[in-house]
Design a protein around this motif. Sequence first.
Motif, PDB file in Angstrom:
ATOM      1  N   SER A  29       6.933  36.608 -11.353  1.00 30.73           N
ATOM      2  CA  SER A  29       6.560  38.030 -10.998  1.00 30.73           C
ATOM      3  C   SER A  29       7.184  39.109 -11.955  1.00 30.73           C
ATOM      4  N   CYS A  30       7.900  38.744 -13.219  1.00 29.58           N
ATOM      5  CA  CYS A  30       8.160  39.334 -14.078  1.00 29.58           C
ATOM      6  C   CYS A  30       8.022  39.042 -15.587  1.00 29.58           C
ATOM      7  N   VAL A  31       7.253  39.525 -16.236  1.00 30.87           N
ATOM      8  CA  VAL A  31       7.096  39.212 -17.581  1.00 30.87           C
ATOM      9  C   VAL A  31       8.131  39.172 -18.471  1.00 30.87           C
ATOM     10  N   HIS A  32       9.104  39.879 -17.906  1.00 30.88           N
ATOM     11  CA  HIS A  32      10.328  39.932 -18.915  1.00 30.88           C
ATOM     12  C   HIS A  32      11.201  38.967 -18.802  1.00 30.88           C
ATOM     13  N   GLY A  33      10.942  37.768 -17.854  1.00 26.91           N
ATOM     14  CA  GLY A  33      11.939  36.945 -17.698  1.00 26.91           C
ATOM     15  C   GLY A  33      12.358  36.985 -16.344  1.00 26.91           C
ATOM     16  N   GLU A  37      14.402  39.878 -15.640  1.00 28.40           N
ATOM     17  CA  GLU A  37      14.921  41.030 -15.657  1.00 28.40           C
ATOM     18  C   GLU A  37      14.915  42.172 -14.517  1.00 28.40           C
ATOM     19  N   ARG A  38      13.919  41.739 -13.889  1.00 23.72           N
ATOM     20  CA  ARG A  38      13.345  42.541 -12.832  1.00 23.72           C
ATOM     21  C   ARG A  38      14.434  42.241 -11.550  1.00 23.72           C
ATOM     22  N   TRP A  39      15.350  41.370 -11.751  1.00 28.70           N
ATOM     23  CA  TRP A  39      16.344  41.282 -10.657  1.00 28.70           C
ATOM     24  C   TRP A  39      17.874  41.758 -11.204  1.00 28.70           C
ATOM     25  N   ASP A  58      16.523  47.646 -15.747  1.00 25.86           N
ATOM     26  CA  ASP A  58      15.300  48.251 -15.646  1.00 25.86           C
ATOM     27  C   ASP A  58      14.055  48.119 -16.671  1.00 25.86           C
ATOM     28  N   CYS A  59      13.606  46.901 -16.275  1.00 27.64           N
ATOM     29  CA  CYS A  59      12.672  46.332 -17.130  1.00 27.64           C
ATOM     30  C   CYS A  59      11.267  46.873 -17.119  1.00 27.64           C
ATOM     31  N   GLY A  60      11.083  47.501 -16.205  1.00 27.81           N
ATOM     32  CA  GLY A  60       9.661  48.412 -16.050  1.00 27.81           C
ATOM     33  C   GLY A  60       8.768  47.976 -14.984  1.00 27.81           C
ATOM     34  N   CYS A  61       9.138  46.613 -14.345  1.00 32.43           N
ATOM     35  CA  CYS A  61       8.166  46.101 -13.339  1.00 32.43           C
ATOM     36  C   CYS A  61       8.416  46.701 -12.068  1.00 32.43           C
ATOM     37  N   ALA A  62       7.437  47.247 -11.236  1.00 33.60           N
ATOM     38  CA  ALA A  62       7.484  47.878 -10.036  1.00 33.60           C
ATOM     39  C   ALA A  62       7.717  49.423 -10.122  1.00 33.60           C
TER      40      ALA A  62
HETATM   41 ZN   LIG Z   1       9.986  42.810 -15.643  1.00 31.44          ZN
END
Ligand SMILES: [Zn+2]
Length: 756
Positions: free
Chosen positions: A318-322, A324-326, A329-333
Amino acid sequence: MTGNTLCIHGHFYQPPREDPWMDTIFPEGSAAPATHWNERICAESYAPLAWARRLDDQGRIIEIMNCYEYMSFNFGPTLLTWMEHQAPDVYARVLEGDRSSLARLGHGNAIAQIYHHVIMPLATDLDKRAEIAWALADFEARFGRRAEGLWLSEAAVDTRTLDLLAQAGVRFTILAPRQAREVADVAQNNWTAANEGNLDIREPYLVELPEGRSIAVYFYDGPLSQAVAFEGLLRHGDVFWGRLSGMAAQGGGKGLLALATDGETYGHHFKFGEMALAFALSQARAGEQNVALTNYAAYLAENPPKRRVRIHENSSWSCVHGVERWRADCGCATEHRPGWNQRWRGPLRDGLNAVKARIDQHYLALGQTLYADAEAALIGYGRVLSGLDEPEAFAAAHFKPKLTPAQKDAAWKLLTMQKWALSSFASCAWFFDDLGRIEPLNALTFALRAMQLGQRTGMEDLEPLLLSYVGQATSNDPALGSGHDLWTHEVRPRRESTETILAQALIHLWAEGRLPAPGGGASVHWPGLSVSIGVAEADGTNGSGHRAGKASIRWAHESGSDDCAWAWELPKGGDPLAGCIRVGETGNKCIPASYIPWGKRQALALAWVRRVEAEVWGRQVAETHLGAHLFLPYREAQVTQTAAERWDRLWSALCWQWIMGEVAACRDLLDFLTERGREHPERTLLARRVGRAAAGLLAQDKPDCHTLRLILERAAIVNLAPDLLEAQNIFWSRLKDDPTAREAGQALGFAPHPLP
Ligand SMILES: [Zn+2]
């Protein structure tokens, strides 16, 4: 297995909502009228999946299906702990679903899940091992067998995690297709780059691990899983089935079509989604379109991987950045929140990491003097939490011999500390769009509790350390302010003290009408702690409402107790939440009970309203027994009852008397009840009460179908539709094949000849 095989997986999970002192979930206002979101989603999704209705074209029930028998699933351990105690009938169906699939396929449908739903690539090695060991212990305790597969939180993966899973005996996990980096045939070196477009997802792959170990990985069908979640495939059972069977047929009789969905999609996100799923599962079960149902473990046993895969390290579903969502500030959400950012994620992760590092240090240093092997004790503690090991046996195996009672208590407290410290890493804290949400605040509350236990065992206060990170974070909502503000206004006030615990115990007893008289005693139990209250003989009440006495607090899975004297100044005829609690012999610190956080005050209010409403109802029922005789038939030109508005207030109890067959009723009373009941505010509650009575008749040793039918007939006469879900469920499990119960079945809404 021949044909086009299909496996539908449901990931069932709720963020941890437990209060880390009481270890129980307190009311959440946004879920009202349900008590909290676990209860609400259970009613909307987990229960409907356990008893999914299949209807004929006249809307009559032809089958009540336990979807857990025919779908692969994982439930979070913390969610199942709640369900086991608060929705035991649903829980029993989940276990039964696994047992029956095990009997049918040789492999059960259930797979394990990382214990606290932490993002494994971001966890320390010790935490990784604990999360896996606790998850597997929990699974074994519930399902009575070893887990073959395990669901990684957010499918977040790195090689070390896979290796630890393999070492623990787990045979497979499930990932998103884009987490594959390159693939090759087994025993060949023809590695080619993989991507979502070219990856053949119909076969399991082998991931080779250090020292000759390996684990199988399934990749689920991304587009199909997406369509279930977002494209409304569940609106019509036949549309869903058409898509599934069409896709399955594309395999040409080879390979497995597997989709992975959030379990809450069925029923919670899509109302009646469970019916669409039940329809599709019933078609597949019947072998329609040459489709055969299986689960991951059964398929793997017959189809060992022929291909190898190398994964993208630190990737997730659920994060295309690996991952990073956790942590960044990867942009997800923020897609739907222009101008917002997640710069708060880094400080929250770093702060909790810093606290955990210090807690681990403290655990290992003090633990060295208490345990034979501190790491082994932590890894093994999941067996105590799951009930696999008795605390005494665990202590005998892991504690050093000849510990003093105080040392033993410290040894248990350190483990409770680690439990809550691990809980603070549940992925949900970082998943959403703001620091001020309930999930990050809960994570900080878990850390607060762990830090408090650290202090009780001799560690320094870590609040300054945590705030040196979290204080730098800011909510996107200016009204909520910084992490420092949130900590001060939202998190720190949740810290329990002896005073606040005693206040809750005393008010709870009062609310339930159980507050002991002088010289008496009573106890209050929460999963995390129990409080025994003794009220002094001479408590100085003198009619003032003040009480005093002794109390003992015992914490779950700990050996010591906190004992103290208390005094409660109960305001005379006033707000019980405004009383004052003093603790200790001198006790000059007055803590007003209004300091208790909202959810806990709401729980006390709930205890009160449940008791008072039950008392009022009992009295109404007793009195209206006579009232029905006194509702005289109307005189010649009379069109409604004299003082109708007063009779109206007794509508619910008068209906109850009639429906239960307690009283005969004249025609005019029945017309009055029908007319006044059309929009009566007590209608829903009465429908539930009658439904529960109907279920009770079927649940008793000798089911009483005769009385049930009379009740349903009388309810129909006053135009009340009882809530029959539970009665239907019981009928289906106990009476569907009983010819003498056929008419009762039809009255409950079943088709004349239910299919087996
Ligand atoms: Zn992300």
